[in-house]
Design an enzyme around this catalytic site. Structure first.
Site, mmCIF file in Angstrom:
data_model
loop_
_atom_site.group_PDB
_atom_site.id
_atom_site.type_symbol
_atom_site.label_atom_id
_atom_site.label_comp_id
_atom_site.label_asym_id
_atom_site.label_seq_id
_atom_site.Cartn_x
_atom_site.Cartn_y
_atom_site.Cartn_z
ATOM 1 N N TYR A 149 -2.289 -0.387 10.417
ATOM 2 C CA TYR A 149 -2.468 -1.039 9.111
ATOM 3 C C TYR A 149 -1.234 -0.791 8.233
ATOM 4 C CZ TYR A 149 -3.655 -1.216 4.211
ATOM 5 O OH TYR A 149 -3.596 -1.457 2.860
ATOM 6 N N LYS A 194 1.929 -3.375 6.639
ATOM 7 C CA LYS A 194 2.390 -3.462 5.244
ATOM 8 C C LYS A 194 3.901 -3.238 5.168
ATOM 9 C CE LYS A 194 -1.502 -4.555 3.456
ATOM 10 N NZ LYS A 194 -1.698 -5.905 2.916
ATOM 11 N N SER A 244 0.848 -1.195 0.000
ATOM 12 C CA SER A 244 0.000 0.000 0.000
ATOM 13 C C SER A 244 0.879 1.238 0.000
ATOM 14 C CB SER A 244 -0.840 -0.039 1.280
ATOM 15 O OG SER A 244 -1.277 1.233 1.617
HETATM 16 N N1 UFG Z 1 -12.822 10.635 3.030
HETATM 17 C C1 UFG Z 1 -13.778 11.549 3.356
HETATM 18 N N2 UFG Z 1 -14.987 11.097 3.759
HETATM 19 C C2 UFG Z 1 -15.306 9.771 3.840
HETATM 20 C C3 UFG Z 1 -14.307 8.827 3.510
HETATM 21 C C4 UFG Z 1 -13.071 9.292 3.119
HETATM 22 O O1 UFG Z 1 -13.554 12.742 3.290
HETATM 23 O O2 UFG Z 1 -16.433 9.446 4.224
HETATM 24 C C5 UFG Z 1 -11.525 11.130 2.579
HETATM 25 C C6 UFG Z 1 -10.379 10.663 3.469
HETATM 26 O O3 UFG Z 1 -10.207 11.532 4.558
HETATM 27 C C7 UFG Z 1 -9.233 10.708 2.481
HETATM 28 C C8 UFG Z 1 -9.886 10.346 1.137
HETATM 29 O O4 UFG Z 1 -11.264 10.582 1.303
HETATM 30 O O5 UFG Z 1 -8.742 11.994 2.370
HETATM 31 C C9 UFG Z 1 -9.691 8.891 0.788
HETATM 32 O O6 UFG Z 1 -10.073 8.108 1.900
HETATM 33 P P1 UFG Z 1 -10.260 6.542 1.805
HETATM 34 O O7 UFG Z 1 -10.696 6.071 3.141
HETATM 35 O O8 UFG Z 1 -11.113 6.187 0.640
HETATM 36 O O9 UFG Z 1 -8.812 6.034 1.450
HETATM 37 P P2 UFG Z 1 -7.442 6.209 2.258
HETATM 38 O O10 UFG Z 1 -6.566 7.026 1.386
HETATM 39 O O11 UFG Z 1 -7.617 6.652 3.633
HETATM 40 O O12 UFG Z 1 -6.977 4.703 2.381
HETATM 41 C C10 UFG Z 1 -7.020 3.837 1.283
HETATM 42 C C11 UFG Z 1 -7.297 2.442 1.797
HETATM 43 C C12 UFG Z 1 -6.193 1.993 2.669
HETATM 44 C C13 UFG Z 1 -4.869 2.171 1.980
HETATM 45 C C14 UFG Z 1 -4.719 3.559 1.452
HETATM 46 C C15 UFG Z 1 -3.483 3.686 0.664
HETATM 47 O O13 UFG Z 1 -8.502 2.425 2.518
HETATM 48 O O14 UFG Z 1 -6.396 0.635 2.936
HETATM 49 O O15 UFG Z 1 -5.817 3.876 0.634
HETATM 50 O O16 UFG Z 1 -3.269 2.529 -0.038
HETATM 51 F F1 UFG Z 1 -3.864 1.993 2.839
#
Ligand code: UFG
Length: 352
Positions: A151, A155, A126
């Protein structure tokens, strides 16, 4: 014909990868204990490819079950290891669950690779391994920063375990660092199946639009970015899936040793831009609010994808609208029972 074991084969990326492998003439066997997957995915895979996939329902942290299953499976040419817990906020709340599950399962599989001289091991890593990033786009030579959550640390440890084992092996080892996989299979038959309320942005967007969820909150509008919201690199799940099929070719080309590759589209997209792309792709307006920052989030991350493009001959489609349109099609199909080709899927409270 190559024969490949896919762990987590019924999960989101695993199922799309199995479809891609089968389409490219690879024989597949799956291990999945359905801790975050739906059994009907196996119908969906069959509906798309015309092929049945055998799944072993075992817990990969159970060393005896793993050994017995490998004995039963017989010869394989490689392993693609997806099975892991993957929620950033859940890992902050339940760190030991993540350390036990993600690390023990990887250790058990690496032992089998060693014991049985398996040719290829592909690890789902990741971009979270980079931590807070100073220089963007990030490339694979960047030193890993402090993991922002357990998490991400699992990784980092997984990658290190691979390096340690690889130093005395003749296998091909590939760590694929996913950025943000989104969207669904173009057929609309498989996609991401929400067990509980998901934490990820795209299922929250589609679920809000369909009425499955009441709210959509943007986590933080005061970051030092062009519109105040976090920047991510969204990549279509079918592109991620195909990269695994391409990565298998590396071992055929005698590329022993460890290869670490970023799998991202190379484009930084803010949360607000992602929402706008959804609105354009679906023709539907979204209501959302801007709330506080979420613990464990990095501010901005997007990939330098040159290594993967070169080594794998991989050309992902960077269109976020395309990603959103397949994600929306999947949401509509779940609501109308067309997902998994109509195999009894229904989610209450859809208002399309
Ligand atoms: N976000 C919101 N509102 C929500 C959900 C997410 O604003 O309801 C924002 C988060 O704060 C972030 C962006 O959208 O800025 C993306 O969030 P995600 O949860 O979709 O993805 P992440 O980047 O946090 O994490 C994802 C995977 C992880 C992985 C990561 C990098 O969930 O497992 O990408 O690989 F580690």
């Amino acid at each position: 014909m190559a024969r490949i074991l896919v762990t987590g084969g019924c999960g989101y990326i695993g199922s799309h990868t199995i479809v891609d492998l089968l389409k490219h003439g690879v024989d597949v066997v799956s291990i999945d204990n359905f801790s975050n997957a739906d059994k009907r995915v196996l119908f969906g895979i069959e509906a798309i490819t015309g092929k049945k996939v055998k799944n072993y329902t075992i817990n990969l942290t159970d060393v005896q079950a793993v050994t017995k299953t490998f004995d039963d499976i017989g010869h394989i040419d490689g392993i693609i290891h997806f099975a892991a817990f993957k929620s950033v906020p859940e890992s902050v709340a339940k760190p030991l669950l993540y350390y036990h599950n993600n690390i023990q399962s990887t250790a058990n599989l690496l032992a089998e690779v060693q014991l049985r001289n398996i040719g290829t091991f592909i690890f789902s890593s990741s971009c979270s391994v980079y931590g807070q990033i100073k220089t963007l786009p990030v490339n694979e030579n960047t030193a890993l920063g402090k993991a922002e959550c357990p998490y991400a640390y699992t990784k980092q440890i997984g990658e290190q375990m691979i390096c340690d084992v690889a130093s005395f092996s003749q296998s091909t080892w590939v760590s694929l660092r996913y950025f943000n996989p989104v969207g669904a299979h173009q057929s609309g038959i498989i996609g991401e199946v929400p067990n509980d309320k998901p934490n990820n942005l795209v299922p929250r967007i589609t679920g809000k639009s369909s009425g499955r969820y009441d709210d959509l909150t943007i986590f933080g509008g005061d970051y030092d970015t062009r519109d105040g919201t976090c920047i991510r690199d969204y990549i279509h799940v079918e592109d991620i899936a195909h990269a695994h099929t391409l990565a298998l070719n590396l071992s055929r080309e005698q590329n022993t040793g460890v290869h670490v590759l970023n799998l991202g589209s190379g484009e930084g997209v803010s949360v607000l831009e992602a929402i706008q792309a959804f609105e354009k792709a679906s023709g539907r307006k979204l209501d959302y609010m801007i709330g506080p920052r979420r613990e464990g989030d990095v501010v901005a991350v997007y990939a330098d994808k040159n290594q993967a493009s070169k080594l794998l001959q991989w050309t992902p489609n960077p269109s976020v609208e395309h990603m959103m349109s397949t994600a929306w099609q999947w949401e509509v199909n779940m609501a109308s029972g067309k997902s998994f080709l109509g195999k009894d899927y229904s989610i209450e409270n859809f208002h399309l």
